[in-house]
Design an enzyme around this catalytic site. Sequence first.
Site, PDB file in Angstrom:
ATOM      1  N   ASP A  47      -5.116   0.804  -9.138  1.00 15.17           N
ATOM      2  CA  ASP A  47      -6.531   0.443  -9.273  1.00 15.17           C
ATOM      3  C   ASP A  47      -6.877   0.084 -10.720  1.00 15.17           C
ATOM      4  O   ASP A  47      -7.574  -0.898 -10.988  1.00 15.17           O
ATOM      5  CB  ASP A  47      -7.425   1.607  -8.820  1.00 15.17           C
ATOM      6  N   GLU A  59       0.845  -1.200   0.000  1.00 14.82           N
ATOM      7  CA  GLU A  59       0.000   0.000   0.000  1.00 14.82           C
ATOM      8  C   GLU A  59       0.878   1.246   0.000  1.00 14.82           C
ATOM      9  O   GLU A  59       1.890   1.306   0.726  1.00 14.82           O
ATOM     10  CB  GLU A  59      -0.857  -0.033   1.265  1.00 14.82           C
ATOM     11  N   HIS A  60       0.491   2.210  -0.826  1.00 16.50           N
ATOM     12  CA  HIS A  60       1.239   3.466  -0.990  1.00 16.50           C
ATOM     13  C   HIS A  60       2.640   3.205  -1.542  1.00 16.50           C
ATOM     14  O   HIS A  60       3.567   3.957  -1.268  1.00 16.50           O
ATOM     15  CB  HIS A  60       1.289   4.263   0.323  1.00 16.50           C
TER      16      HIS A  60
HETATM   17  C1  GLA Z   1      -5.511   4.597  -3.709  1.00 12.50           C
HETATM   18  C2  GLA Z   1      -4.904   4.965  -5.050  1.00 12.50           C
HETATM   19  C3  GLA Z   1      -3.896   3.905  -5.500  1.00 12.50           C
HETATM   20  C4  GLA Z   1      -2.865   3.631  -4.399  1.00 12.50           C
HETATM   21  C5  GLA Z   1      -3.577   3.343  -3.067  1.00 12.50           C
HETATM   22  C6  GLA Z   1      -2.615   3.191  -1.919  1.00 12.50           C
HETATM   23  O1  GLA Z   1      -6.293   3.443  -3.844  1.00 12.50           O
HETATM   24  O2  GLA Z   1      -5.905   5.092  -6.021  1.00 12.50           O
HETATM   25  O3  GLA Z   1      -3.251   4.339  -6.678  1.00 12.50           O
HETATM   26  O4  GLA Z   1      -1.953   4.685  -4.268  1.00 12.50           O
HETATM   27  O5  GLA Z   1      -4.492   4.394  -2.744  1.00 12.50           O
HETATM   28  O6  GLA Z   1      -1.862   2.042  -2.068  1.00 12.50           O
END
Ligand code: GLA
Length: 326
Positions: free
Chosen positions: A140, A19-20
């Site tokens: 996503d 994540e991130h």
């Molecule tokens: C959101 C963003 C993704 C990603 C996540 C964190 O979902 O749309 O691109 O950065 O946060 O992992």
Amino acid sequence: MTPLPVRAFAPGRVNLIGEHTDYNGGVCLPFAIELGVTVTAAPSARSGVDAPGLRDDDPYLRGAVAELTAAGVELPACTVELSSDLPQGAGLASSAALCVSLVLALCAAAGTDPPPQLELARLCSRIENDYAGARTGLLDQLASLLGRERHALRLDMRTLEAEPVRVELAGHVLAVLDSGAPRTLAASGYNERRAECRRAAELLGVESLSDAGDPSQLPEPLARRTRHVMSENARVDTAVAALNAGDWPALGELLDASHASLRDDYEVSVPAVERAVAACRDAGALGARIMGGGFGGSVLALFPPGAATPEGAIGVRPGPGARVLC
Ligand code: GLA
């Protein structure tokens, strides 16, 4: 030209771990879920593309039409209708699913092949960034487009390589539980974290934080933001190994470690998310963590066979990626 109407479906996603890391040139491990958005495009006597239920200046519709027109697609006059079984604002990437299904349906209505998948992911992410004002990485869109049944995808965001990883849960259940937290801080908090990462990379003289060496010389909070990105990247590959080995306790521990890092180093948790994580652990989860951009949204938990998931939790499993249905 393809006879109208046409329908396209794009799934939401969960991110098992990583994540991130997407906007930091790192790795992540999402899968497309079976819930998503369906767009139907039907012929219309009016000119242009309209969508009952959406405002004429709806940013997603405007963005999709503008981006496809710029890509040379000649859009026919049509009416688009949306339906969705994906909870909105729950951190399951409903806006990416909307963009992807809209673009696929409009290309099908125009009788044109959509752009290749990477280009399409970028086009959809521009709709979100430049028209809807939501900064996102590519996680996503890629997860929705490249989804594969029974597989997660190890995405390397530097090379944009996607490696399928089999998810054979042997009776275990992955479930998401919406924290219900208002996501008022989500956009500003997300943008602030991205800016901090950019600044940390500049100070370290690296292109992206996934190339960082020792973060300890950085001022706080940049040092702990960097520590999260580095430790999270490492957890993705340990999680791939745990999945391949069917080592569920190890996978659960990795989810917990990811959550601790997102809460303490990356500071994207909020009290409602902590309550949702605690509810999953109380129900016997092997591990649970905040998922997606943070500051609300859903938590993801891994339950052993036979465990009763908390009320409101939705079981998820890897499903196929976005597609034109007819
Ligand atoms: C959101 C963003 C993704 C990603 C996540 C964190 O979902 O749309 O691109 O950065 O946060 O992992």
